[in-house]
Design a protein around this motif. Structure first.
Motif, PDB file in Angstrom:
ATOM      1  N   GLY A 335     -14.096  33.153  -4.429  1.00  0.00           N
ATOM      2  CA  GLY A 335     -14.661  31.818  -4.464  1.00  0.00           C
ATOM      3  C   GLY A 335     -15.344  31.513  -5.780  1.00  0.00           C
ATOM      4  O   GLY A 335     -15.177  32.222  -6.781  1.00  0.00           O
ATOM      5  N   LEU A 336     -16.111  30.448  -5.777  1.00  0.00           N
ATOM      6  CA  LEU A 336     -16.813  30.046  -6.992  1.00  0.00           C
ATOM      7  C   LEU A 336     -18.043  29.251  -6.624  1.00  0.00           C
ATOM      8  O   LEU A 336     -18.169  28.704  -5.528  1.00  0.00           O
ATOM      9  N   ASP A 337     -18.954  29.177  -7.579  1.00  0.00           N
ATOM     10  CA  ASP A 337     -20.169  28.388  -7.419  1.00  0.00           C
ATOM     11  C   ASP A 337     -19.864  26.947  -7.819  1.00  0.00           C
ATOM     12  O   ASP A 337     -19.409  26.702  -8.944  1.00  0.00           O
ATOM     13  N   PRO A 338     -20.064  25.970  -6.918  1.00  0.00           N
ATOM     14  CA  PRO A 338     -19.766  24.577  -7.288  1.00  0.00           C
ATOM     15  C   PRO A 338     -20.473  24.134  -8.560  1.00  0.00           C
ATOM     16  O   PRO A 338     -19.954  23.308  -9.310  1.00  0.00           O
ATOM     17  N   ALA A 339     -21.654  24.675  -8.809  1.00  0.00           N
ATOM     18  CA  ALA A 339     -22.377  24.303 -10.033  1.00  0.00           C
ATOM     19  C   ALA A 339     -21.666  24.803 -11.281  1.00  0.00           C
ATOM     20  O   ALA A 339     -21.927  24.328 -12.384  1.00  0.00           O
ATOM     21  N   GLU A 340     -20.755  25.764 -11.118  1.00  0.00           N
ATOM     22  CA  GLU A 340     -20.045  26.352 -12.243  1.00  0.00           C
ATOM     23  C   GLU A 340     -18.685  25.704 -12.458  1.00  0.00           C
ATOM     24  O   GLU A 340     -17.989  26.010 -13.431  1.00  0.00           O
ATOM     25  N   ALA A 341     -18.297  24.790 -11.558  1.00  0.00           N
ATOM     26  CA  ALA A 341     -16.929  24.245 -11.572  1.00  0.00           C
ATOM     27  C   ALA A 341     -16.600  23.552 -12.888  1.00  0.00           C
ATOM     28  O   ALA A 341     -15.551  23.802 -13.487  1.00  0.00           O
ATOM     29  N   LEU A 377      -7.504  17.032 -12.226  1.00  0.00           N
ATOM     30  CA  LEU A 377      -7.588  18.357 -11.606  1.00  0.00           C
ATOM     31  C   LEU A 377      -8.913  18.437 -10.868  1.00  0.00           C
ATOM     32  O   LEU A 377      -9.975  18.245 -11.465  1.00  0.00           O
ATOM     33  N   GLU A 378      -8.842  18.713  -9.564  1.00  0.00           N
ATOM     34  CA  GLU A 378     -10.043  18.819  -8.750  1.00  0.00           C
ATOM     35  C   GLU A 378     -10.224  20.254  -8.287  1.00  0.00           C
ATOM     36  O   GLU A 378      -9.249  20.992  -8.116  1.00  0.00           O
ATOM     37  N   VAL A 379     -11.483  20.656  -8.076  1.00  0.00           N
ATOM     38  CA  VAL A 379     -11.777  22.020  -7.650  1.00  0.00           C
ATOM     39  C   VAL A 379     -12.849  21.979  -6.572  1.00  0.00           C
ATOM     40  O   VAL A 379     -13.760  21.155  -6.607  1.00  0.00           O
ATOM     41  N   SER A 380     -12.699  22.850  -5.611  1.00  0.00           N
ATOM     42  CA  SER A 380     -13.697  22.979  -4.552  1.00  0.00           C
ATOM     43  C   SER A 380     -13.732  24.441  -4.120  1.00  0.00           C
ATOM     44  O   SER A 380     -12.795  25.202  -4.349  1.00  0.00           O
ATOM     45  N   GLY A 381     -14.816  24.824  -3.498  1.00  0.00           N
ATOM     46  CA  GLY A 381     -14.952  26.206  -3.049  1.00  0.00           C
ATOM     47  C   GLY A 381     -16.401  26.591  -2.908  1.00  0.00           C
ATOM     48  O   GLY A 381     -17.312  25.794  -3.183  1.00  0.00           O
ATOM     49  N   ALA A 382     -16.618  27.822  -2.502  1.00  0.00           N
ATOM     50  CA  ALA A 382     -17.966  28.346  -2.335  1.00  0.00           C
ATOM     51  C   ALA A 382     -17.916  29.852  -2.561  1.00  0.00           C
ATOM     52  O   ALA A 382     -16.858  30.488  -2.370  1.00  0.00           O
ATOM     53  N   ARG A 385     -15.936  32.428  -0.221  1.00  0.00           N
ATOM     54  CA  ARG A 385     -15.071  31.712   0.727  1.00  0.00           C
ATOM     55  C   ARG A 385     -13.858  31.087   0.045  1.00  0.00           C
ATOM     56  O   ARG A 385     -13.295  30.116   0.540  1.00  0.00           O
ATOM     57  N   GLY A 386     -13.463  31.624  -1.070  1.00  0.00           N
ATOM     58  CA  GLY A 386     -12.251  31.169  -1.729  1.00  0.00           C
ATOM     59  C   GLY A 386     -12.454  29.894  -2.527  1.00  0.00           C
ATOM     60  O   GLY A 386     -13.555  29.355  -2.631  1.00  0.00           O
ATOM     61  N   ALA A 387     -11.353  29.424  -3.086  1.00  0.00           N
ATOM     62  CA  ALA A 387     -11.392  28.221  -3.915  1.00  0.00           C
ATOM     63  C   ALA A 387     -10.077  27.473  -3.779  1.00  0.00           C
ATOM     64  O   ALA A 387      -9.038  28.055  -3.454  1.00  0.00           O
TER      65      ALA A 387
END
Length: 396
Positions: A335-341, A377-382, A385-387
């Motif tokens: 996953g990834l941190d939304p603040a880092e997207a 390009l859109e990104v979502s994740g946590a 919990r994946g991305a």
């Protein structure tokens, strides 16, 4: 050094353009001054000539003018009573001259214009006009033209600066793109070239002491390294092209491209024990460059595989959303941190987890390709919990 040259070239262009416009304004202003002054002078001469023709005595000349007359055979001249002694002397001297026109000084720096005429009855006439109003109007005209020229020169400087900036801007952009490409190439190629060089050296040493069949695995690794290096070079070229060249306007089936990408990446996914599947039914037509879109999808799939643990899953879904085609790459990895997207789309930005290329030119390249195709390009994740990365393009 090159930027300093561009600045000097821009300043030189501004100076030359403003200088040329300034010279033109100066010439036009001088021409207007001369023509206007001559016109006013001719008008005064015509007025004085009319006064001499119509005058019957010297007692009532027009304001600012003085008359003198000497009858045929007379020794004393008649002069307008309001004339000063110096002006009387000037007019008396004028009556002794041949018909004509001249400018002189009537004392106290008082310029006058004198016109002399002889009548058929033998009398001689002279009229003098004060030139101070004419000179004052000329001075006012000169000041007005000077102010106009200074304002025009200021405007010329502004216009020249804007034109020079616009003219030099493509050169500055080209220089920036060149430097960025060199920096990208140096940054991206350093690591794979070092690995490739080291592996080739080791292989060369072992080839002297080991039989060829024992070198198969190492040769395969060398081939894999060259493939990685080729992918980096391809990323660089596509990235450079995407920044300043519009994509070819051809119809591309994004679903077909997605199937091709998944097929080519399947072996890589199986090697990492990751399930890679695609969900795309029917055509998904968009306009653009097939090669660039394939490279963008490949970068997204490679990014997802690199951030999924053994036994994980990566799913690529292509579907229509109203007037757009969406290509989603979903993983169940770190996953990834939304603040880092947002930071992940910067060139050479690094993620915090994973072993794939969720950094470097990968995601930056995908975003460039999306923008070049009028998409996004859109990104979502946590975290944990994946991305999901979604490439959205206008439908054909």
């Amino acid at each position: 050094m090159d930027e300093a040259r561009l600045k000097r070239a821009r300043r030189r262009s501004v100076a030359q353009t403003a200088g040329a416009i300034g010279v033109v304004l100066l010439l036009v202003g001088a021409l207007m001054f001369v023509l206007t002054s001559r016109q006013e002078s001719r008008a005064l001469n015509s007025e004085l000539g009319q006064v001499l023709v119509m005058a019957e005595d010297v007692d009532d000349p027009p304001p600012g003018q003085f008359l003198a007359r000497r009858a045929n055979g007379a020794d004393v001249a008649e002069v307008t009573s309001s004339a000063s002694p110096e002006l009387v002397r000037v007019l008396d001297g004028a009556l002794r001259r041949e018909p004509g026109r001249f400018d002189t000084d009537a004392g106290d720096d008082r310029p006058v214009r004198v016109v002399v005429a002889h009548r058929p009855d033998g009398s001689r006439w002279a009229v003098a006009a004060d030139l101070a109003p004419l000179r004052e109007r000329q001075d006012q005209l000169g000041i007005a033209l000077l102010v106009a020229e200074l304002a025009g020169l200021a405007g010329a400087l502004v216009a020249a600066a804007l034109l020079a900036r616009r003219a030099v801007a493509p050169l500055a952009t080209a220089l920036t793109l060149q430097r960025r490409f060199v920096a990208d190439a140096s940054h991206e190629l350093r690591a794979p070239l070092t690995v490739l060089h080291t592996r080739a050296q080791v292989l060369a040493r072992r080839a002297r002491t080991q039989p060829a069949e024992q070198l198969t695995d190492q040769l395969d690794q060398l081939v894999a390294d060259t493939r990685t290096l080729g992918e980096v070079v391809e990323d660089l070229l596509v990235s450079a092209a995407a920044e300043h060249q519009p994509p070819p306007d051809t119809v591309v089936d994004l679903a077909e491209v997605t199937h091709d990408v998944v097929a080519s990446m399947s072996a890589y996914a199986r090697e990492r024990e990751i399930e890679l599947r695609v969900e795309a039914t029917g055509a998904a037509l968009v306009r653009g460059a097939r090669t660039a879109l394939r490279r963008a999808l490949t970068a997204l799939v490679d990014n997802a595989i690199g951030h999924v643990a053994v036994g994980g899953h990566v799913t690529v879904t292509v579907q229509r959303r109203d007037a757009r085609i969406a290509a989603e790459v979903t993983d169940d990895g770190v996953g990834l941190d939304p603040a880092e997207a947002d930071r992940l789309f910067a060139r050479f930005a690094h993620g915090t987890d994973g072993t794939g290329r969720r950094f470097g030119l990968g995601l930056a390249l995908v975003q460039q390709v999306a923008q070049a195709h009028r998409g996004s390009l859109e990104v979502s994740g946590a975290p944990g919990r994946g991305a999901t990365f979604t490439l959205l393009l206008p439908a054909y």
